[in-house]
Design a protein around this motif. Sequence first.
Motif, short mmCIF file in Angstrom:
data_model
loop_
_atom_site.label_atom_id
_atom_site.label_comp_id
_atom_site.label_asym_id
_atom_site.label_seq_id
_atom_site.Cartn_x
_atom_site.Cartn_y
_atom_site.Cartn_z
N ASP A 107 28.68 -40.70 11.32
CA ASP A 107 28.89 -41.14 9.94
C ASP A 107 29.67 -40.06 9.18
O ASP A 107 29.18 -38.92 9.06
CB ASP A 107 27.50 -41.36 9.30
N PRO A 108 30.87 -40.38 8.66
CA PRO A 108 31.65 -39.35 7.94
C PRO A 108 30.91 -38.81 6.71
O PRO A 108 31.27 -37.76 6.19
CB PRO A 108 32.92 -40.09 7.51
N PHE A 113 29.28 -32.94 7.77
CA PHE A 113 30.65 -32.99 7.25
C PHE A 113 30.71 -32.60 5.77
O PHE A 113 31.74 -32.78 5.11
CB PHE A 113 31.23 -34.40 7.43
N ARG A 119 34.94 -27.24 8.32
CA ARG A 119 35.02 -28.55 8.96
C ARG A 119 34.55 -28.46 10.40
O ARG A 119 34.97 -27.56 11.13
CB ARG A 119 36.48 -29.03 8.97
N LEU A 136 37.01 -40.41 10.89
CA LEU A 136 36.49 -39.04 10.95
C LEU A 136 37.56 -37.97 10.70
O LEU A 136 37.23 -36.83 10.35
CB LEU A 136 35.82 -38.80 12.32
N VAL A 139 37.41 -35.62 7.68
CA VAL A 139 36.28 -34.69 7.49
C VAL A 139 36.08 -33.72 8.66
O VAL A 139 35.21 -32.85 8.60
CB VAL A 139 34.96 -35.47 7.25
#
Length: 236
Positions: A107-108, A113, A119, A136, A139
């Motif tokens: 999940d971004p 993230f 990062r 993705l 992020v």
Amino acid sequence: VDAPACYEADERPPLPHRPWLALNMVTSLDGATAVAQASAGLSGPADKAIFFALRAVADVILVGAGTARDEDYGPPRVAAALQAGRRARGQSDRPRLAVVSSRLDLDPGARMFGDPGLRPIILTVADAPADRRAALEPVADLVEAGVGQLDAGAMLDALHALGTGVVVCEGGPVLNGHLLVADVVDELCLTTAPILAGGPSTRLVVGPAVDPARGMRLDRLLEEDGILFHRYLRER
Ligand SMILES: NC(=O)c1ccc[n+]([C@@H]2O[C@H](COP(=O)([O-])OP(=O)(O)OC[C@H]3O[C@@H](n4cnc5c(N)ncnc54)[C@H](OP(=O)(O)O)[C@@H]3O)[C@@H](O)[C@H]2O)c1
């Protein structure tokens, strides 16, 4: 024992072709690696101290996608008191997180993230789903190291190319299986909690049997409140 000083003083000689890899895991006496799908039930203050001591020597913290999801990983933190030692060793203040995933079912919006200044790296495959990759990329830094599945040697090659000297892998068992096949576990830091957990939890490693079995030499054994902290080194 001053855990950070102890683990900081350990030798992790740089390898010419790939980073040093230390695997850090906790199990119950009967070999469970999770209680109710998380390792928290096996851990405690002494284990946490060693967990953070090891993180403090890492350039990269490597985990499988299952662990990053189940344990709700966040951006790695290192106590301010340990950052001077990192700088003296030529390391950045904090290690980077590297997550291994071919499906990219992450999940971004997940906590890992949440820090644009740090990062995560996602080690993935060339044929990863394009829509997941697009979700993705804003992020995380996606690095391809294989097709279909990642070979552990290729993962470490990719991290080596990014200038990584020490990788601390925090599991889980599926990723550990790939590391064992490639014979890249140089150090195993294994905590055994004095409980019998039962249940369906997997062993430390899931995957094919390796032949010959990898010989490990006990380098150190610490104890606190009946919890054992082993440090094994690969006998090469
Ligand atoms: N006791 C401990 O010290 C400890 C430590 C860590 C985790 N755990 C526990 O272990 C459980 C999770 O275990 P797990 O074995 O499922 O987790 P895992 O190894 O962290 O994650 C498995 C996933 O990682 C990706 N992956 C791993 N190796 C890969 C490779 N070579 N190539 C491509 N993808 C790869 C795949 O993700 P995709 O499916 O996204 O492609 C795979 O489904 C959790 O309950 C956690 O709490 C315990």
